[in-house]
Motif scaffolding. Sequence first.
Motif, PDB file in Angstrom:
ATOM      1  N   GLY A   1       7.069  -2.361   5.269  1.00 23.36           N
ATOM      2  CA  GLY A   1       7.470  -2.747   3.910  1.00 23.36           C
ATOM      3  C   GLY A   1       6.904  -1.877   2.803  1.00 23.36           C
ATOM      4  O   GLY A   1       7.566  -1.659   1.805  1.00 23.36           O
TER       5      GLY A   1
ATOM      6  N   CYS B   1      11.702  -7.209  -8.438  1.00 19.79           N
ATOM      7  CA  CYS B   1      13.044  -7.375  -8.954  1.00 19.79           C
ATOM      8  C   CYS B   1      13.852  -6.137  -8.572  1.00 19.79           C
ATOM      9  O   CYS B   1      13.341  -5.014  -8.689  1.00 19.79           O
ATOM     10  CB  CYS B   1      12.948  -7.515 -10.469  1.00 19.79           C
TER      11      CYS B   1
ATOM     12  N   LYS C   1      -2.291  -5.562 -12.216  1.00 15.24           N
ATOM     13  CA  LYS C   1      -1.310  -6.605 -11.881  1.00 15.24           C
ATOM     14  C   LYS C   1      -1.986  -7.960 -11.677  1.00 15.24           C
ATOM     15  O   LYS C   1      -3.069  -8.039 -11.084  1.00 15.24           O
ATOM     16  CB  LYS C   1      -0.565  -6.209 -10.601  1.00 15.24           C
TER      17      LYS C   1
ATOM     18  N   TYR D   1       4.181 -13.492 -12.014  1.00 17.33           N
ATOM     19  CA  TYR D   1       3.941 -12.094 -11.616  1.00 17.33           C
ATOM     20  C   TYR D   1       3.975 -11.270 -12.891  1.00 17.33           C
ATOM     21  O   TYR D   1       4.918 -11.401 -13.682  1.00 17.33           O
ATOM     22  CB  TYR D   1       5.061 -11.709 -10.669  1.00 17.33           C
TER      23      TYR D   1
ATOM     24  N   ASN E   1      -0.274   5.804  -0.932  1.00 19.47           N
ATOM     25  CA  ASN E   1       0.742   6.461  -1.771  1.00 19.47           C
ATOM     26  C   ASN E   1       0.524   6.160  -3.250  1.00 19.47           C
ATOM     27  O   ASN E   1       1.007   6.896  -4.107  1.00 19.47           O
ATOM     28  CB  ASN E   1       2.151   5.970  -1.395  1.00 19.47           C
TER      29      ASN E   1
ATOM     30  N   VAL F   1      12.855   0.463  -5.060  1.00 23.48           N
ATOM     31  CA  VAL F   1      13.238   0.079  -3.700  1.00 23.48           C
ATOM     32  C   VAL F   1      14.752   0.251  -3.589  1.00 23.48           C
ATOM     33  O   VAL F   1      15.513  -0.659  -3.900  1.00 23.48           O
ATOM     34  CB  VAL F   1      12.803  -1.379  -3.419  1.00 23.48           C
TER      35      VAL F   1
HETATM   36  C1  LIG Z   1       3.022  -3.391  -8.473  1.00 22.71           C
HETATM   37  C2  LIG Z   1       4.342  -2.722  -8.154  1.00 22.71           C
HETATM   38  C3  LIG Z   1       5.508  -3.212  -8.712  1.00 22.71           C
HETATM   39  C4  LIG Z   1       6.736  -2.620  -8.424  1.00 22.71           C
HETATM   40  N1  LIG Z   1       7.873  -3.196  -8.892  1.00 22.71           N
HETATM   41  C5  LIG Z   1       9.081  -2.735  -8.468  1.00 22.71           C
HETATM   42  C6  LIG Z   1      10.246  -3.490  -8.704  1.00 22.71           C
HETATM   43  O1  LIG Z   1      10.202  -4.591  -9.251  1.00 22.71           O
HETATM   44  N2  LIG Z   1      11.426  -2.977  -8.272  1.00 22.71           N
HETATM   45  C7  LIG Z   1      11.504  -1.783  -7.591  1.00 22.71           C
HETATM   46  O2  LIG Z   1      12.614  -1.375  -7.205  1.00 22.71           O
HETATM   47  N3  LIG Z   1      10.395  -1.068  -7.316  1.00 22.71           N
HETATM   48  C8  LIG Z   1       9.184  -1.524  -7.722  1.00 22.71           C
HETATM   49  N4  LIG Z   1       8.029  -0.854  -7.385  1.00 22.71           N
HETATM   50  C9  LIG Z   1       8.129   0.494  -6.797  1.00 22.71           C
HETATM   51  C10 LIG Z   1       8.495   0.485  -5.328  1.00 22.71           C
HETATM   52  O3  LIG Z   1       7.745  -0.468  -4.628  1.00 22.71           O
HETATM   53  C11 LIG Z   1       8.251   1.866  -4.730  1.00 22.71           C
HETATM   54  O4  LIG Z   1       8.846   2.869  -5.528  1.00 22.71           O
HETATM   55  C12 LIG Z   1       8.834   1.940  -3.320  1.00 22.71           C
HETATM   56  O5  LIG Z   1       8.214   0.998  -2.479  1.00 22.71           O
HETATM   57  C13 LIG Z   1       8.657   3.329  -2.746  1.00 22.71           C
HETATM   58  O6  LIG Z   1       9.059   3.312  -1.408  1.00 22.71           O
HETATM   59  P1  LIG Z   1       8.532   4.402  -0.369  1.00 22.71           P
HETATM   60  O7  LIG Z   1       9.140   4.074   0.916  1.00 22.71           O
HETATM   61  O8  LIG Z   1       8.731   5.739  -0.960  1.00 22.71           O
HETATM   62  O9  LIG Z   1       6.953   4.213  -0.317  1.00 22.71           O
HETATM   63  P2  LIG Z   1       6.046   2.947  -0.066  1.00 22.71           P
HETATM   64  O10 LIG Z   1       6.749   1.705  -0.419  1.00 22.71           O
HETATM   65  O11 LIG Z   1       4.767   3.262  -0.757  1.00 22.71           O
HETATM   66  O12 LIG Z   1       5.829   2.920   1.496  1.00 22.71           O
HETATM   67  C14 LIG Z   1       5.054   3.877   2.162  1.00 22.71           C
HETATM   68  C15 LIG Z   1       4.587   3.296   3.467  1.00 22.71           C
HETATM   69  O13 LIG Z   1       3.929   4.315   4.184  1.00 22.71           O
HETATM   70  C16 LIG Z   1       2.716   3.810   4.689  1.00 22.71           C
HETATM   71  N5  LIG Z   1       1.822   4.947   4.782  1.00 22.71           N
HETATM   72  C17 LIG Z   1       1.333   5.678   3.754  1.00 22.71           C
HETATM   73  N6  LIG Z   1       0.544   6.637   4.227  1.00 22.71           N
HETATM   74  C18 LIG Z   1       0.548   6.521   5.571  1.00 22.71           C
HETATM   75  C19 LIG Z   1      -0.099   7.241   6.616  1.00 22.71           C
HETATM   76  N7  LIG Z   1      -0.885   8.285   6.355  1.00 22.71           N
HETATM   77  N8  LIG Z   1       0.110   6.854   7.907  1.00 22.71           N
HETATM   78  C20 LIG Z   1       0.933   5.814   8.198  1.00 22.71           C
HETATM   79  N9  LIG Z   1       1.548   5.097   7.237  1.00 22.71           N
HETATM   80  C21 LIG Z   1       1.366   5.455   5.933  1.00 22.71           C
HETATM   81  C22 LIG Z   1       2.271   2.792   3.684  1.00 22.71           C
HETATM   82  O14 LIG Z   1       1.380   1.842   4.259  1.00 22.71           O
HETATM   83  C23 LIG Z   1       3.595   2.165   3.284  1.00 22.71           C
HETATM   84  O15 LIG Z   1       3.941   1.110   4.138  1.00 22.71           O
HETATM   85  C24 LIG Z   1       6.787  -1.462  -7.612  1.00 22.71           C
HETATM   86  C25 LIG Z   1       5.615  -0.969  -7.026  1.00 22.71           C
HETATM   87  C26 LIG Z   1       4.402  -1.617  -7.276  1.00 22.71           C
HETATM   88  C27 LIG Z   1       3.168  -1.134  -6.590  1.00 22.71           C
END
Ligand SMILES: Cc1cc2nc3c(=O)[nH]c(=O)nc-3n(C[C@H](O)[C@H](O)[C@H](O)COP(=O)(O)OP(=O)(O)OC[C@H]3O[C@@H](n4cnc5c(N)ncnc54)[C@H](O)[C@@H]3O)c2cc1C
Length: 477
Positions: free
Chosen positions: A37, A58, A287, A357, A406, A453
């Motif tokens: 996730g 959201c 947060k 939130y 990240n 997301v």
């Molecule tokens: C507080 C907060 C509120 C947000 N609100 C929203 C919102 O309301 N709506 C929205 O669309 N977006 C929102 N975002 C942004 C959104 O969550 C991110 O932009 C999105 O999750 C990015 O996806 P990703 O797959 O690039 O990275 P991530 O979601 O960061 O996933 C990366 C994954 O890789 C794993 N990982 C990292 N490094 C390693 C490693 N070296 N080895 C193995 N695994 C690793 C991590 O554990 C993680 O599970 C929010 C983010 C935060 C923190």
Amino acid sequence: MDDAAVIGAGPNGLAAAIALARAGASVVVVEARDEVGGGARTAELTLPGFAHDVCSACHPMGALSPWFRALPLAQHGLRWLHPTASVAHPLDSEPAVLLRRSLPETARGLGVDARAYERVFAPFLRDPHGLLADLLGPLRLPRHPLRLARFGLPGLLPATTALRARFRGRRARALLAGCAAHSILPLDRPLTAAVAMIFAVTGHVTDWPVAAGGSGAIARALASYLATLGGRVETGRRVRALRDVPPARVVLFDTSPAQLADVAGPVLPAGYVRRLRRYRYGPGVFKLDWALDGPIPWRDPACLDASTVHLGGTLEEIAAAEAAVWRGEHPGRPFAIVVQQSQLDPSRAPAGKHTGYAYCHVPAGSTVDLTAVLERQVERFAPGFRDRILARHVMRPADLEAGNPNYVGGAITGGVADLAQFFARPAARLDPYATPNPRVFICSASTPPGGGVHGMCGYHAASRALRDLDARARRAM
Ligand SMILES: Cc1cc2nc3c(=O)[nH]c(=O)nc-3n(C[C@H](O)[C@H](O)[C@H](O)COP(=O)(O)OP(=O)(O)OC[C@H]3O[C@@H](n4cnc5c(N)ncnc54)[C@H](O)[C@@H]3O)c2cc1C
């Protein structure tokens, strides 16, 4: 050996793995945490029975993502719950401004700017999905160049300039300043007008939804669908060095550029690694999650119609708060994003109770406790709010980074998305997903189209990696 290994099971890692597996590649995903996730997870952060979204809450971009829309995620348990308004923007001594799906209804709430607002947005609502497909793609020849130019040219402006030029009244300016502030940039920077417009357009296409049961349901649906395609996910495996990467023909990193440099540095040219290390992450967030004894008692109860509430007052106030964060300060009245999941989803809290939130932007790595400041900002528009708090959970930038490397310095959207880094992320290259090593790709939010997301970074990176895999397969024949 697998065809592909993906490092990280965030929305982009899972989206990439699905694209690869659908094309027939064998894929393994390794994830540091014990659950999939990344930024789409849900947990009981406060009290038993209160399901809080740990990060994303959201999901206009999730619901409108061209890639997610192409996948059978509903069959894997994902259900979007839509409010009747995307955004409520309360003001001190007048009714809240509401961003509703209907353009005329939203415009009617903007007083002197009703006609101007309709004139600005109506052209983009003729084929919004086409526009979003162009906006959520990497830099390339757009499919609808004229429409994109109509959007992109005014979008290049700073929000402060564009909003003052287009609108006369406080209400339209405040609503769109709140949308612009999702950029996490000072609102006098170029491109912030585009962010305001994108977020407002999404609100006229879909009512910004939350995921039934919590944002974790998005990741679970992706992982469940991936499993039906034969993809494997191995949790509890953090990749720290090349020796931890599973054997595969290509490797896609759903990580920060810093981690790509740490892990793959030995197989990447030094110049590229230096560019990855120069990548800018920007401000972090502070947060709060609350277990509440009832709904938030907004002075204007219409705020309860919205999934998201933007707290910050006028354009001037929001612009000042965001500029202060970039100067390394903690504004006394921060711009805050509140999400009211349990208004739409009773499963999030015990009967009669609610989840709350909120977060605000803070200087990178800030250690300041802003609990009182953030709660005062809610109280300003919802007198009596503090009396409803049963329990709270606090996350500072360091907590966010500890939970997911990240989030460097607590930055939540994969890095600064200013003019220099919006398309050229993580480094200026014709193909941002590829690295100089033909086996190594990056697929996280630190690539176009950036944070959120929506899985589009993963989709585009996987498409790129597949071209490489195909070419190699042809050479081997
Ligand atoms: C507080 C907060 C509120 C947000 N609100 C929203 C919102 O309301 N709506 C929205 O669309 N977006 C929102 N975002 C942004 C959104 O969550 C991110 O932009 C999105 O999750 C990015 O996806 P990703 O797959 O690039 O990275 P991530 O979601 O960061 O996933 C990366 C994954 O890789 C794993 N990982 C990292 N490094 C390693 C490693 N070296 N080895 C193995 N695994 C690793 C991590 O554990 C993680 O599970 C929010 C983010 C935060 C923190």
